[in-house]
Design a protein around this motif. Structure first.
Motif, mmCIF file in Angstrom:
data_model
loop_
_atom_site.group_PDB
_atom_site.id
_atom_site.type_symbol
_atom_site.label_atom_id
_atom_site.label_comp_id
_atom_site.label_asym_id
_atom_site.label_seq_id
_atom_site.Cartn_x
_atom_site.Cartn_y
_atom_site.Cartn_z
ATOM 1 N N LEU A 89 -2.759 -15.842 39.790
ATOM 2 C CA LEU A 89 -1.691 -14.743 39.377
ATOM 3 C C LEU A 89 -0.787 -13.992 40.599
ATOM 4 C CD1 LEU A 89 -2.841 -11.596 40.658
ATOM 5 C CD2 LEU A 89 -4.577 -12.087 38.927
ATOM 6 N N ASP A 90 0.024 -13.486 40.217
ATOM 7 C CA ASP A 90 1.147 -12.821 41.227
ATOM 8 C C ASP A 90 1.116 -11.543 40.700
ATOM 9 O OD1 ASP A 90 3.592 -11.895 42.286
ATOM 10 O OD2 ASP A 90 4.157 -13.729 42.890
ATOM 11 N N TYR A 91 0.966 -10.543 41.652
ATOM 12 C CA TYR A 91 1.289 -9.103 41.130
ATOM 13 C C TYR A 91 2.420 -8.628 40.803
ATOM 14 C CZ TYR A 91 -3.814 -8.758 43.062
ATOM 15 O OH TYR A 91 -4.894 -8.886 43.277
ATOM 16 N N ARG A 92 3.551 -9.380 41.134
ATOM 17 C CA ARG A 92 4.799 -9.009 40.643
ATOM 18 C C ARG A 92 5.218 -9.632 39.483
ATOM 19 N NH1 ARG A 92 5.921 -4.511 43.615
ATOM 20 N NH2 ARG A 92 8.079 -4.887 43.597
ATOM 21 N N CYS A 93 4.426 -10.438 38.637
ATOM 22 C CA CYS A 93 4.624 -11.317 37.557
ATOM 23 C C CYS A 93 4.424 -10.294 36.268
ATOM 24 C CB CYS A 93 3.814 -12.444 37.762
ATOM 25 S SG CYS A 93 3.601 -13.477 36.152
ATOM 26 N N GLY A 94 5.478 -10.315 35.556
ATOM 27 C CA GLY A 94 5.538 -9.362 34.341
ATOM 28 C C GLY A 94 4.400 -9.987 33.358
ATOM 29 N N TYR A 95 4.316 -11.416 33.320
ATOM 30 C CA TYR A 95 3.391 -11.863 32.184
ATOM 31 C C TYR A 95 1.998 -11.877 32.850
ATOM 32 C CZ TYR A 95 6.788 -13.663 28.862
ATOM 33 O OH TYR A 95 7.968 -13.543 28.057
ATOM 34 N N CYS A 96 1.874 -11.648 34.248
ATOM 35 C CA CYS A 96 0.453 -11.366 34.716
ATOM 36 C C CYS A 96 -0.163 -9.985 34.277
ATOM 37 C CB CYS A 96 0.513 -11.676 36.399
ATOM 38 S SG CYS A 96 0.791 -13.384 36.747
ATOM 39 N N ARG A 97 0.868 -9.162 34.632
ATOM 40 C CA ARG A 97 0.599 -7.679 34.062
ATOM 41 C C ARG A 97 0.358 -7.595 32.538
ATOM 42 N NH1 ARG A 97 4.582 -3.903 37.843
ATOM 43 N NH2 ARG A 97 3.827 -4.946 39.832
ATOM 44 N N LYS A 98 0.987 -8.466 31.566
ATOM 45 C CA LYS A 98 0.625 -8.240 30.448
ATOM 46 C C LYS A 98 -0.667 -8.893 30.081
ATOM 47 C CE LYS A 98 2.604 -9.735 25.911
ATOM 48 N NZ LYS A 98 3.738 -10.565 25.353
ATOM 49 N N ALA A 99 -0.892 -9.943 30.797
ATOM 50 C CA ALA A 99 -2.301 -10.549 30.585
ATOM 51 C C ALA A 99 -3.500 -9.933 30.928
ATOM 52 C CB ALA A 99 -2.229 -12.079 31.113
ATOM 53 N N HIS A 100 -3.250 -8.849 31.896
ATOM 54 C CA HIS A 100 -4.504 -8.197 32.552
ATOM 55 C C HIS A 100 -5.295 -7.463 31.683
ATOM 56 C CE1 HIS A 100 -6.481 -6.427 35.749
ATOM 57 N NE2 HIS A 100 -6.212 -5.099 35.534
ATOM 58 N N SER A 101 -4.675 -6.659 30.937
ATOM 59 C CA SER A 101 -5.483 -6.035 30.128
ATOM 60 C C SER A 101 -6.186 -6.928 29.075
ATOM 61 C CB SER A 101 -4.426 -5.047 29.151
ATOM 62 O OG SER A 101 -3.650 -5.723 28.233
ATOM 63 N N GLU A 102 -5.503 -8.128 28.507
ATOM 64 C CA GLU A 102 -6.205 -8.987 27.641
ATOM 65 C C GLU A 102 -7.447 -9.671 28.266
ATOM 66 O OE1 GLU A 102 -3.761 -10.697 24.501
ATOM 67 O OE2 GLU A 102 -1.758 -9.944 25.791
ATOM 68 N N VAL A 103 -7.183 -9.939 29.505
ATOM 69 C CA VAL A 103 -8.280 -10.640 30.245
ATOM 70 C C VAL A 103 -9.730 -9.763 30.310
ATOM 71 C CG1 VAL A 103 -9.167 -11.603 32.466
ATOM 72 C CG2 VAL A 103 -6.814 -12.330 31.574
ATOM 73 N N GLU A 104 -9.410 -8.554 30.537
ATOM 74 C CA GLU A 104 -10.359 -7.139 30.660
ATOM 75 C C GLU A 104 -11.028 -7.269 29.154
ATOM 76 O OE1 GLU A 104 -11.510 -5.319 33.241
ATOM 77 O OE2 GLU A 104 -10.256 -6.959 34.437
ATOM 78 N N GLN A 105 -10.056 -7.276 28.160
ATOM 79 C CA GLN A 105 -10.892 -7.154 26.883
ATOM 80 C C GLN A 105 -11.764 -8.372 26.482
ATOM 81 O OE1 GLN A 105 -8.050 -6.079 23.628
ATOM 82 N NE2 GLN A 105 -6.601 -5.535 25.233
ATOM 83 N N ILE A 159 -1.957 -4.462 40.121
ATOM 84 C CA ILE A 159 -1.417 -5.163 38.780
ATOM 85 C C ILE A 159 -0.400 -4.082 38.167
ATOM 86 C CG2 ILE A 159 -3.105 -4.484 37.232
ATOM 87 C CD1 ILE A 159 -1.536 -8.309 37.865
ATOM 88 N N ALA A 160 -0.785 -2.803 38.341
ATOM 89 C CA ALA A 160 0.165 -1.903 37.768
ATOM 90 C C ALA A 160 1.052 -0.913 38.569
ATOM 91 C CB ALA A 160 -0.924 -0.695 37.217
ATOM 92 N N PHE A 161 1.017 -1.547 39.866
ATOM 93 C CA PHE A 161 2.049 -0.789 40.625
ATOM 94 C C PHE A 161 3.367 -1.259 40.542
ATOM 95 C CE2 PHE A 161 3.902 -0.594 45.216
ATOM 96 C CZ PHE A 161 3.487 0.957 45.459
#
Length: 248
Positions: free
Chosen positions: A102-118, A167-169
């Motif tokens: 992942l890359d913290y500035r990547c929009g799709y990484c940010r989108k995936a973050h909550s789904e990985v947590e779920q 990831i939210a910054f």
């Protein structure tokens, strides 16, 4: 043009043309002209053949890519699953390991973050490994250096807190901004910032980039789920299906 020529060749083969018919140089000029006219007439009368041929070619390419990716994962298994430095979350003893580049500035990484947590919350038997793979410029690199430095200075729990914050910054990850983030989490900001440019942090990023190159990973997010290499964003339901496949 190359794709069209390849498709035309498949269509010609479907007609049952003899092997020597493909050697246009062995034909006379009138024979070549007649042959081309026949091929064109067939394709004009049966355009669906082109679509069928393209679909078949793409299916074969996808199958070959899948086999190639399985081989890449197998060859690089130790570096993927047991590198000794990447953060490990979820269930460390889980029966399926999910690796995320992942890359913290990547929009799709940010989108995936909550789904990985779920996914981790709904399935208590998944081991998650995060690979810091900054590819979107200096801001990305600064964020990854800060996250890795946090783990070196303050441990895994602090890394997870910083990881979630980064990831939210949405601001620019300057040294001052990162120090404020660390202060807000109750961490030693000075020690973490001082560690960011250390050889240890640089080595981890370089080794992950080398691994990504061997795996032919060029974008984020990229996942390895069990033995499968999954390139790009994956919604939660697709993640769950892949995990089920790996268990099966």
């Amino acid at each position: 043009m190359k794709r069209l020529l390849a498709t035309t060749s498949l269509c010609i083969a479907a007609l049952g043309a003899p092997a020597q018919a493909f050697d246009l140089t062995a034909m006379s000029a009138p024979e070549r002209e007649s042959f081309r006219a026949e091929v064109r007439a067939f394709l004009m009368e049966n355009p669906e053949v082109i679509i069928e041929a393209v679909n078949q070619m793409e299916a074969r390419q996808a199958a070959q890519q899948e086999q190639d990716d399985l081989s890449l994962v197998s060859t690089n298994a130790d570096a993927l699953f047991n590198d000794g430095y990447s953060w490990v979350g979820g269930n460390p003893e889980g029966d399926v390991t999910v690796v995320e580049f992942l890359d913290y500035r990547c929009g799709y990484c940010r989108k995936a973050h909550s789904e990985v947590e779920q996914l981790l919350q709904s399935d208590g038997n998944i081991r998650l490994i995060v690979k810091e793979f900054p590819i979107l410029g200096e801001a990305s690199t600064a964020s990854s250096r800060f996250a890795i430095a946090t783990r070196h200075v303050a441990g895994d729990a602090a890394y997870k807190a910083v990881h979630d914050a980064l990831i939210a910054f949405s601001g620019e990850p300057s040294s001052a901004a990162l120090a404020r983030l660390a202060d807000g989490l109750g961490l030693d900001a000075d020690a973490i910032v001082a560690k960011m440019d250390s050889d240890e942090v640089t080595r981890e990023i370089d080794e992950t980039r080398a691994l990504a190159q061997r795996l032919q990973i060029r974008g984020t997010p990229t996942f390895v789920m069990g033995g499968q290499l999954v390139r790009g964003y994956v919604p939660l339901d697709a993640m769950q299906q892949i995990v089920d496949q790996e268990r099966g």
